[in-house]
Design a protein around this motif. Sequence first.
Motif, mmCIF file in Angstrom:
data_model
loop_
_atom_site.group_PDB
_atom_site.id
_atom_site.type_symbol
_atom_site.label_atom_id
_atom_site.label_comp_id
_atom_site.label_asym_id
_atom_site.label_seq_id
_atom_site.Cartn_x
_atom_site.Cartn_y
_atom_site.Cartn_z
ATOM 1 N N SER A 137 -8.444 -1.635 3.838
ATOM 2 C CA SER A 137 -7.338 -0.659 4.239
ATOM 3 C C SER A 137 -7.816 0.802 3.835
ATOM 4 C CB SER A 137 -6.117 -1.044 3.342
ATOM 5 O OG SER A 137 -5.171 -0.172 3.676
ATOM 6 N N ASN A 138 -7.134 1.657 4.457
ATOM 7 C CA ASN A 138 -7.539 3.045 4.368
ATOM 8 C C ASN A 138 -6.395 3.672 3.528
ATOM 9 O OD1 ASN A 138 -9.929 3.255 6.000
ATOM 10 N ND2 ASN A 138 -8.484 3.762 7.757
ATOM 11 N N ASN A 139 -5.362 3.017 3.289
ATOM 12 C CA ASN A 139 -4.252 3.461 2.181
ATOM 13 C C ASN A 139 -4.528 2.906 0.806
ATOM 14 O OD1 ASN A 139 -2.921 4.346 4.318
ATOM 15 N ND2 ASN A 139 -1.775 2.685 4.800
ATOM 16 N N PRO A 140 -4.270 3.696 -0.101
ATOM 17 C CA PRO A 140 -4.294 3.177 -1.681
ATOM 18 C C PRO A 140 -3.669 1.814 -1.793
ATOM 19 C CG PRO A 140 -3.966 5.660 -1.350
ATOM 20 C CD PRO A 140 -3.908 4.972 -0.134
ATOM 21 N N TYR A 141 -4.125 0.808 -2.530
ATOM 22 C CA TYR A 141 -3.497 -0.483 -2.868
ATOM 23 C C TYR A 141 -2.556 -0.098 -3.857
ATOM 24 C CZ TYR A 141 -3.748 -5.352 -4.309
ATOM 25 O OH TYR A 141 -3.226 -6.669 -4.777
ATOM 26 N N ILE A 142 -1.442 -0.495 -3.773
ATOM 27 C CA ILE A 142 -0.572 -0.874 -4.998
ATOM 28 C C ILE A 142 -0.585 -1.925 -5.672
ATOM 29 C CG2 ILE A 142 1.977 -0.532 -5.853
ATOM 30 C CD1 ILE A 142 2.373 1.583 -3.432
ATOM 31 N N GLY A 143 -0.408 -3.190 -4.912
ATOM 32 C CA GLY A 143 -0.334 -4.491 -5.828
ATOM 33 C C GLY A 143 -0.073 -5.673 -4.479
ATOM 34 N N ALA A 144 0.383 -6.734 -5.079
ATOM 35 C CA ALA A 144 0.293 -7.771 -4.215
ATOM 36 C C ALA A 144 1.678 -8.653 -4.912
ATOM 37 C CB ALA A 144 -0.887 -8.970 -4.057
ATOM 38 N N GLU A 145 2.285 -9.392 -3.817
ATOM 39 C CA GLU A 145 3.137 -10.596 -4.315
ATOM 40 C C GLU A 145 2.995 -11.759 -3.646
ATOM 41 O OE1 GLU A 145 6.828 -8.505 -2.527
ATOM 42 O OE2 GLU A 145 6.689 -7.081 -4.141
ATOM 43 N N LYS A 146 3.304 -12.822 -4.057
ATOM 44 C CA LYS A 146 3.374 -14.184 -3.534
ATOM 45 C C LYS A 146 4.668 -14.610 -3.348
ATOM 46 C CE LYS A 146 2.285 -19.162 -3.931
ATOM 47 N NZ LYS A 146 1.607 -20.214 -5.072
ATOM 48 N N LYS A 162 9.553 11.543 -2.006
ATOM 49 C CA LYS A 162 9.375 10.015 -2.349
ATOM 50 C C LYS A 162 8.357 9.375 -1.839
ATOM 51 C CE LYS A 162 14.417 9.946 -3.249
ATOM 52 N NZ LYS A 162 15.582 9.232 -3.010
ATOM 53 N N MET A 163 7.590 8.500 -2.297
ATOM 54 C CA MET A 163 6.566 7.677 -1.834
ATOM 55 C C MET A 163 7.033 6.553 -0.684
ATOM 56 S SD MET A 163 3.450 5.440 -3.679
ATOM 57 C CE MET A 163 4.645 4.379 -4.664
ATOM 58 N N VAL A 164 6.562 6.437 0.262
ATOM 59 C CA VAL A 164 6.629 5.281 1.086
ATOM 60 C C VAL A 164 5.636 4.236 0.777
ATOM 61 C CG1 VAL A 164 6.794 4.819 3.895
ATOM 62 C CG2 VAL A 164 7.618 7.183 2.978
ATOM 63 N N THR A 165 5.988 3.035 1.157
ATOM 64 C CA THR A 165 4.968 1.929 1.064
ATOM 65 C C THR A 165 5.109 1.019 2.451
ATOM 66 O OG1 THR A 165 6.902 0.629 0.427
ATOM 67 C CG2 THR A 165 5.542 1.560 -1.516
ATOM 68 N N LYS A 166 3.806 0.769 2.383
ATOM 69 C CA LYS A 166 3.510 0.072 3.640
ATOM 70 C C LYS A 166 3.067 -1.639 3.056
ATOM 71 C CE LYS A 166 2.239 3.264 6.871
ATOM 72 N NZ LYS A 166 1.458 3.966 8.079
ATOM 73 N N SER A 167 3.303 -2.585 3.944
ATOM 74 C CA SER A 167 3.017 -3.952 3.401
ATOM 75 C C SER A 167 2.150 -4.616 4.556
ATOM 76 C CB SER A 167 3.957 -4.681 2.727
ATOM 77 O OG SER A 167 4.789 -5.018 3.963
ATOM 78 N N LYS A 168 1.322 -5.698 4.160
ATOM 79 C CA LYS A 168 0.810 -6.532 5.203
ATOM 80 C C LYS A 168 0.839 -7.987 4.471
ATOM 81 C CE LYS A 168 -1.867 -7.783 8.258
ATOM 82 N NZ LYS A 168 -1.562 -8.339 9.774
ATOM 83 N N PHE A 203 0.734 -1.158 0.274
ATOM 84 C CA PHE A 203 -0.016 -0.119 0.054
ATOM 85 C C PHE A 203 0.979 1.315 -0.073
ATOM 86 C CE2 PHE A 203 -2.280 -3.304 2.251
ATOM 87 C CZ PHE A 203 -3.490 -3.299 1.592
ATOM 88 N N GLU A 204 0.125 2.259 -0.393
ATOM 89 C CA GLU A 204 0.914 3.642 -0.350
ATOM 90 C C GLU A 204 0.931 4.021 1.166
ATOM 91 O OE1 GLU A 204 -0.686 6.679 -3.002
ATOM 92 O OE2 GLU A 204 -0.556 5.316 -4.601
ATOM 93 N N GLY A 205 2.059 4.639 1.850
ATOM 94 C CA GLY A 205 2.228 5.228 2.926
ATOM 95 C C GLY A 205 2.522 6.721 3.134
ATOM 96 N N GLY A 206 2.267 7.182 2.222
ATOM 97 C CA GLY A 206 2.465 8.569 2.449
ATOM 98 C C GLY A 206 3.823 9.230 1.624
ATOM 99 N N LEU A 207 4.279 9.976 2.025
ATOM 100 C CA LEU A 207 5.349 10.813 1.077
ATOM 101 C C LEU A 207 6.505 11.251 2.218
ATOM 102 C CD1 LEU A 207 3.697 13.004 -1.537
ATOM 103 C CD2 LEU A 207 4.678 10.790 -1.754
ATOM 104 N N THR A 208 7.544 11.156 1.888
ATOM 105 C CA THR A 208 8.985 11.495 2.812
ATOM 106 C C THR A 208 9.045 13.181 2.530
ATOM 107 O OG1 THR A 208 10.521 11.255 0.791
ATOM 108 C CG2 THR A 208 10.117 9.342 2.487
ATOM 109 N N LYS A 209 9.930 13.904 3.127
ATOM 110 C CA LYS A 209 9.998 15.155 3.263
ATOM 111 C C LYS A 209 10.555 15.496 1.895
ATOM 112 C CE LYS A 209 10.998 15.904 8.200
ATOM 113 N NZ LYS A 209 11.889 16.162 9.043
ATOM 114 N N GLU A 210 11.320 14.405 1.238
ATOM 115 C CA GLU A 210 11.887 14.810 -0.250
ATOM 116 C C GLU A 210 10.950 14.625 -1.169
ATOM 117 O OE1 GLU A 210 13.271 12.652 2.111
ATOM 118 O OE2 GLU A 210 14.491 14.141 3.092
#
Length: 71
Positions: free
Chosen positions: A55-64, A24-30, A15-22
């Motif tokens: 989830s409240n965060n935008p979904y990016i994708g999934a991995e197996k 850049k996108m931060v990702t979060k995973s479950k 999932f998208e986790g927000g942006l850094t100060k610079e």
Amino acid sequence: MANLEYKQAVLKLVFEGGLTKEGKMVTKSKSYHNIQASASANGLDTVATTLANFSNNPYIGAEKVETMNLI
């Protein structure tokens, strides 16, 4: 002769986790463990998109991610 033996699989949703100060996108995973080796791509996609709806965060994708033992 070495062989590979299935150990486990994990379904990882990203999932998208927000942006850094610079800017850049931060990702979060479950991660969801105990995925069967025979799980189809379509089945995993259905499960991933259904779970992502909770989830409240935008979904990016999934991995197996599979782990194998070298014997």
